[in-house]
Motif scaffolding. Structure first.
Motif, PDB file in Angstrom:
ATOM      1  N   HIS A   1      30.320  47.539  54.926  1.00  0.00           N
ATOM      2  CA  HIS A   1      30.998  46.836  56.019  1.00  0.00           C
ATOM      3  C   HIS A   1      29.937  46.168  56.900  1.00  0.00           C
ATOM      4  CE1 HIS A   1      33.460  45.902  59.467  1.00  0.00           C
ATOM      5  NE2 HIS A   1      34.552  46.293  58.810  1.00  0.00           N
TER       6      HIS A   1
ATOM      7  N   LYS B   1      29.773  45.375  59.907  1.00  0.00           N
ATOM      8  CA  LYS B   1      29.622  45.840  61.291  1.00  0.00           C
ATOM      9  C   LYS B   1      29.117  47.278  61.383  1.00  0.00           C
ATOM     10  CE  LYS B   1      33.364  42.870  63.056  1.00  0.00           C
ATOM     11  NZ  LYS B   1      34.684  42.861  63.752  1.00  0.00           N
ATOM     12  N   ILE B   2      28.876  47.917  60.222  1.00  0.00           N
ATOM     13  CA  ILE B   2      28.455  49.320  60.218  1.00  0.00           C
ATOM     14  C   ILE B   2      26.973  49.426  59.866  1.00  0.00           C
ATOM     15  CG2 ILE B   2      28.712  51.537  59.012  1.00  0.00           C
ATOM     16  CD1 ILE B   2      31.701  50.964  58.792  1.00  0.00           C
TER      17      ILE B   2
ATOM     18  N   ILE C   1      27.869  51.877  64.805  1.00  0.00           N
ATOM     19  CA  ILE C   1      28.107  50.435  64.756  1.00  0.00           C
ATOM     20  C   ILE C   1      26.773  49.693  64.759  1.00  0.00           C
ATOM     21  CG2 ILE C   1      29.193  48.492  65.957  1.00  0.00           C
ATOM     22  CD1 ILE C   1      31.224  50.470  67.094  1.00  0.00           C
TER      23      ILE C   1
ATOM     24  N   GLN D   1      27.281  44.464  67.485  1.00  0.00           N
ATOM     25  CA  GLN D   1      28.712  44.548  67.159  1.00  0.00           C
ATOM     26  C   GLN D   1      29.393  45.491  68.157  1.00  0.00           C
ATOM     27  OE1 GLN D   1      29.973  42.656  64.837  1.00  0.00           O
ATOM     28  NE2 GLN D   1      28.049  41.987  63.912  1.00  0.00           N
TER      29      GLN D   1
ATOM     30  N   ASP E   1      33.199  45.297  68.543  1.00  0.00           N
ATOM     31  CA  ASP E   1      34.651  45.270  68.409  1.00  0.00           C
ATOM     32  C   ASP E   1      35.174  45.960  67.152  1.00  0.00           C
ATOM     33  OD1 ASP E   1      33.584  43.432  66.682  1.00  0.00           O
ATOM     34  OD2 ASP E   1      35.079  41.877  67.060  1.00  0.00           O
ATOM     35  N   LEU E   2      34.401  46.881  66.586  1.00  0.00           N
ATOM     36  CA  LEU E   2      34.865  47.586  65.389  1.00  0.00           C
ATOM     37  C   LEU E   2      35.860  48.678  65.785  1.00  0.00           C
ATOM     38  CD1 LEU E   2      34.581  47.957  62.311  1.00  0.00           C
ATOM     39  CD2 LEU E   2      32.748  49.597  62.773  1.00  0.00           C
ATOM     40  N   SER E   3      37.034  48.652  65.176  1.00  0.00           N
ATOM     41  CA  SER E   3      38.073  49.627  65.499  1.00  0.00           C
ATOM     42  C   SER E   3      38.269  50.608  64.355  1.00  0.00           C
ATOM     43  CB  SER E   3      39.393  48.912  65.788  1.00  0.00           C
ATOM     44  OG  SER E   3      39.897  48.301  64.595  1.00  0.00           O
ATOM     45  N   GLU E   4      38.917  51.720  64.678  1.00  0.00           N
ATOM     46  CA  GLU E   4      39.229  52.716  63.655  1.00  0.00           C
ATOM     47  C   GLU E   4      40.129  52.113  62.581  1.00  0.00           C
ATOM     48  OE1 GLU E   4      41.549  57.028  63.345  1.00  0.00           O
ATOM     49  OE2 GLU E   4      40.681  56.392  65.262  1.00  0.00           O
TER      50      GLU E   4
ATOM     51  N   GLU F   1      40.315  49.010  61.614  1.00  0.00           N
ATOM     52  CA  GLU F   1      39.550  48.093  60.769  1.00  0.00           C
ATOM     53  C   GLU F   1      38.764  48.861  59.707  1.00  0.00           C
ATOM     54  OE1 GLU F   1      36.113  44.595  61.132  1.00  0.00           O
ATOM     55  OE2 GLU F   1      37.117  45.341  62.937  1.00  0.00           O
ATOM     56  N   VAL F   2      38.203  50.002  60.080  1.00  0.00           N
ATOM     57  CA  VAL F   2      37.460  50.838  59.126  1.00  0.00           C
ATOM     58  C   VAL F   2      38.396  51.372  58.051  1.00  0.00           C
ATOM     59  CG1 VAL F   2      36.103  52.953  58.840  1.00  0.00           C
ATOM     60  CG2 VAL F   2      35.690  51.470  60.820  1.00  0.00           C
TER      61      VAL F   2
ATOM     62  N   TRP G   1      39.361  48.670  55.631  1.00  0.00           N
ATOM     63  CA  TRP G   1      38.222  48.384  54.749  1.00  0.00           C
ATOM     64  C   TRP G   1      38.159  49.411  53.615  1.00  0.00           C
ATOM     65  CZ3 TRP G   1      34.578  44.639  54.033  1.00  0.00           C
ATOM     66  CH2 TRP G   1      33.451  44.980  53.277  1.00  0.00           C
TER      67      TRP G   1
END
Length: 540
Positions: free
Chosen positions: A460, A462-463, A486, A490, A492-495, A497-498, A501
């Motif tokens: 990912h 953003k990770i 994160i 970055q 704006d990574l949300s749970e 979104e993860v 993915w």
């Protein structure tokens, strides 16, 4: 008796015990004026390197310290640390390179358990060492190291390192190794529970693993090796001796700083370096303004934990050629290598990185490297699916654990060293670690590899880092719990979104049921401390 056992016995002309300290004598004879050590403004030739090591051996022996005694050192990757890998062993003593990230009680335990007679202390670590000494019944003699690049700190001991060397003889005829099975290094594992175990190396194993490194990593006299890997970690994976064996240059580095690493690579045309995946990750995520494009090839070997393929791919894009090594403290560091078959050249970068993340095949200096079903004691089928444990056999396996015959017997059961790493064997004969035996997640009767989930998370964009552990669950027994850091920049990574993915990249039962955003706790050698995360997951 056959004709080949008559009049053909070993003698001084045709047999001498193997020891890696002999590499320094040969290098000094072959390249006496060549730069061996680079550190700040210091430049030392191989002739000077040998003379200073002989001085150290002489000064140690003058203190009635020698065969079977332990000499400890706590220092970063400095000339003193490198010299100790020769001078201490030349004296006949056993080298104990201390992990400078440990706490005082653990250091005190190690010094007492190993019965250290002398300890050299870089002044950066004087505070933790004073605290450790206060916990000991008997404190060994202390020599303070005043390194030119050390931060301000108190210098311990009655004399400093340079004065200590001045007591020695640069032409000292050091006591030669009589038995290559003799102990020469004592390294402590970073235990997750209880006290660390003392892993004992012998001369033959260190010699062979150093030569294995030279072969596997392509070292030669033009090598410029940057010390991004701590020398205290398995004696720098035995590269402390391997680089010297080929007459390469040791470029010292006190601490891992991406900006300084890029600068040193360019300035000294660094050709080889090593580091845990965390080091690769730091370089990948370094600010663009500190990154540099190099006009020469830079090879970096990584190991200690399985490197995510996304990190490998990012390093390749930066211009580094990544080599994946596999090993443990108990195997002198590297014992497996993801050797590169020519047919992989045609693969695209992402697929190449996935292949490169495998642990591969045994080192050329090993006798055996297997993936075994511990119940049947047979090799698992090479189907890339059946999980077994990596077992290792050869001259580059430790002598055993100091003062711990029970643990030694357990780990050597059936005549093989049991790694504790769970792996599959691919049809091409390459092993791939799927998890540590204690890290496998069993959910609803299904075995889930935490590494497989981590592999998906690392891809990912953003990770930056991820670790997955089992979280107790009333219905399923256990479910995957992901801890995520994160990437810089970055926010704006949300749970959700993860999870989405993972849904696109994993089977549904492997999707983490819990996502925690945080900094990941790590050991002193850069490994993620999953036992702390498991404890945290239990309390959620």
């Amino acid at each position: 008796m056959t004709i080949y056992e008559e009049g053909l016995s070993a003698n001084n002309a045709n047999y001498t015990p193997l020891t890696p300290v002999d590499f320094l004598e040969r290098a000094a004879e072959t390249w006496p004026n060549k730069t061996a050590i680079i550190h700040g403004t210091t430049r030392r030739t191989y002739k000077e390197f040998l003379e200073r090591s002989k001085k150290m051996a002489s000064a140690i022996n003058k203190r009635k310290i020698g065969d079977g005694d332990v000499v400890s050192i706590i220092a970063p990757n400095t000339p003193a640390m490198l010299e100790s890998h020769y001078g201490v062993i030349m004296s006949g003593a056993v080298l104990n390179a201390l992990n400078y990230r440990l706490d005082a009680p653990t250091i005190a335990f190690i010094l007492e358990h190993g019965e250290s007679k002398l300890v050299m202390v870089d002044k950066e670590f004087s505070s933790v060492m004073e605290e450790a000494f206060s916990m000991m019944k008997k404190v060994p003699e202390v020599i303070g190291i005043n390194d030119e690049l050390a931060p301000e700190g108190k210098l311990l001991g009655k004399i400093d390192y340079e004065t200590f060397l001045m007591e020695g003889d640069p032409n000292y005829q050091w006591p030669r190794v009589k038995d290559e099975w003799a102990s020469m290094a004592l390294n402590y594992t970073s235990g997750t529970t209880g006290n660390p175990k003392g892993v004992v190396f012998h001369h033959r194993g260190a010699f062979l693993n150093a030569m294995g490194n030279a072969v596997a990593f392509g070292l030669d006299s033009s090598t410029s090796y940057l010390w991004t890997l701590p020398m205290f970690h398995c004696n720098g994976w035995t590269f402390t001796w391997g680089v010297t064996a080929v007459g390469g240059a040791h470029v010292c580095l006190r601490s891992v700083d991406p900006e300084l690493i890029f600068k040193l690579i360019e300035e000294f045309k660094v050709s080889h370096m090593c580091g845990a995946p965390i080091v690769l990750n730091m370089l990948v995520h370094a600010p663009d303004e500190v990154k540099k494009k190099f006009k020469h090839l830079v090879q970096i070997a990584t190991g200690g934990a399985a490197p995510p393929s996304a990190v490998i791919a990012s390093m390749e894009k930066l211009g580094f050629k990544v080599l994946h090594l596999y090993g443990l403290t108990e195997t002198y560091g590297p014992s497996g290598i993801c050797a590169w078959p020519p047919e992989w050249d045609a693969l695209d970068l992402e697929v190449k990185a996935t292949r490169m993340a495998r642990q591969g095949v045994g080192y050329p200096t090993l006798e055996g490297f297997r993936v075994v079903n511990p119940d049947t004691l047979e090799d698992v089928p090479a189907d890339a699916e059946t999980i077994g444990e990596i077992w290792i056999r050869g001259n580059t396996v430790m002598k055993g654990y100091l003062k711990n015959p029970k643990a030694s017997a357990e780990v050597f059961e059936h005549g093989w060293f049991h790694s504790g790493d769970l792996a599959v064997m691919h049809p091409d004969g390459y092993a791939e670690v799927k998890d540590r035996s204690k890290d496998i997640i069993i959910s609803g009767g299904e075995n889930i590899s935490s590494l497989e989930i981590e592999e998906a998370l690392y891809k990912h964009p953003k990770i930056m880092e991820a670790a997955v552990v089992a979280r107790p669950d009333d219905k399923w027994g256990e479910t995957p719990c992901a801890f995520v850091t994160i990437a810089p920049g970055q926010v704006d990574l949300s749970e959700d979104e993860v999870v989405q993915w993972c849904r696109a990249n994993l089977a549904s039962f492997k999707i983490p049921k819990t996502i925690i955003f945080c900094e990941l706790p790590k050991t002193s050698t850069g490994k993620i401390q999953k036992f702390l995360l498991r404890d945290q997951a239990k309390d959620l």
